[in-house]
Design a protein around this motif. Structure first.
Motif, PDB file in Angstrom:
ATOM      1  N   TYR A  96       0.892  -1.481   0.208  1.00  0.00           N
ATOM      2  CA  TYR A  96      -0.016   0.030  -0.371  1.00  0.00           C
ATOM      3  C   TYR A  96       0.881   1.302   0.222  1.00  0.00           C
ATOM      4  O   TYR A  96       2.056   1.497   0.213  1.00  0.00           O
ATOM      5  CB  TYR A  96      -0.845   0.204   0.938  1.00  0.00           C
ATOM      6  N   CYS A  98       0.449   5.069   1.393  1.00  0.00           N
ATOM      7  CA  CYS A  98      -0.501   6.102   2.096  1.00  0.00           C
ATOM      8  C   CYS A  98      -0.098   7.294   2.330  1.00  0.00           C
ATOM      9  O   CYS A  98       0.686   8.157   1.671  1.00  0.00           O
ATOM     10  CB  CYS A  98      -0.504   5.721   3.300  1.00  0.00           C
ATOM     11  N   CYS A 113      -5.183   4.809   2.673  1.00  0.00           N
ATOM     12  CA  CYS A 113      -4.097   4.269   2.022  1.00  0.00           C
ATOM     13  C   CYS A 113      -4.993   3.397   0.446  1.00  0.00           C
ATOM     14  O   CYS A 113      -5.861   3.421   0.925  1.00  0.00           O
ATOM     15  CB  CYS A 113      -3.788   2.760   2.859  1.00  0.00           C
TER      16      CYS A 113
END
Length: 281
Positions: A96, A98, A113
């Motif tokens: 991910y 963010c 995210c």
């Protein structure tokens, strides 16, 4: 699992970065999650230990929060009550990317995210939701999925039960009412600090002519026995996959968020809520 995406990187400018993406196959649905993390603090560089009533998280706490957040493999996660973007790195993995709002001084920020394979959205902060100093802004992300724009808007409305608190929440909902029609396709998620099924007046203001759908409409919350109704919502003017809504409880949820056992205070008094957003019908 989504197909890999070929990315063409644009030129970064300050906080806004736009990236065009070409997918080998269409993205048909996205799992969206929202979570109020009970002021997630990174414990870095704060010699004054402010705010004094915050919860110190151990590595075990971070691991438990990460496990529950990622258990459903969400594509996009909206966070409320985080200190900053660095704090999110304790509960997320490299899959991910963010971002978070930034407010001078102490505040509880919003975070977002998303899986890197989705490409990088255009990010902006909605200052107009902070109708006075101390109230939280909104966090807006514009994604491009197979040539279709979809906006993700994360909010955390004013907490409290006083007449002033309720008045300010209504004012924030009036602001949202003016913002939403300009977005096209969107998901609005976060902590509203209101049970909207009981506040029909607020729901009518928000909905207007948008034909909004709540993923957890008429669902029962049993997180830490908060069974008086949800205040965390997933709302869209698109479609949710029927039956996809879930609320994920911590393993130590014994029905009461009362500090017994003491370890529960290192987690959160909220539970993540998730649902599948349909991009094609």
């Amino acid at each position: 699992m989504h197909c890999p995406l070929i990315r063409f990187l644009g030129i970064p400018f300050a906080f806004l970065i736009t990236i065009s993406i070409i997918a080998k196959g269409p993205i048909k649905k996205l799992k969206i999650t929202s979570f109020n993390s009970y002021f997630l603090y990174d414990e870095i560089g704060d010699s004054h230990k402010f705010p004094k009533d915050r919860r110190h998280r151990t590595e075990e706490d971070f691991a438990k929060i990460k496990k529950i957040i990622l258990s459903n493999h969400p594509d996009i996660i909206g966070f409320q009550e985080i200190e900053n973007e660095t704090a999110l790195q304790h509960i997320i993995i490299n899959e991910y990317e963010c971002t978070a709002t930034v407010t001078p001084g102490y505040s509880q920020e919003l975070g977002l995210c998303w899986k890197k394979e989705l490409g990088k959205p255009t990010i902006s902060e909605l200052e107009q939701l902070s109708i006075r100093p101390g109230l939280r802004k909104g966090l807006l992300a514009e994604f491009n999925f197979d040539g279709k724009k979809v906006f993700i808007l994360v909010v955390h409305l004013k907490a409290g039960h006083s007449p002033k608190d309720k008045k300010e929440r209504k004012e924030q909902i009036l602001v949202l009412k003016d913002i939403l029609p300009s977005l096209g396709k969107f998901v609005l998620l976060g902590d509203f600090n209101e049970v909207l099924e009981r506040r029909i007046d607020l729901w009518k203001i928000l909905q207007k002519n948008l034909k909004l759908k709540i993923a957890n409409y008429k669902q029962k919350s049993d997180c830490w026995q908060h069974n008086d109704g949800f205040i965390d919502y997933l709302i869209t003017n698109m479609e949710w996959q029927e039956g996809s809504f879930i609320q994920t409880k911590f393993e130590s949820d014994d029905g009461n968020f009362d500090g017994n056992p003491s370890a529960e205070k290192g987690l959160s008094d909220h539970c993540p809520v998730s649902a599948d957003l349909l991009l094609e019908r």
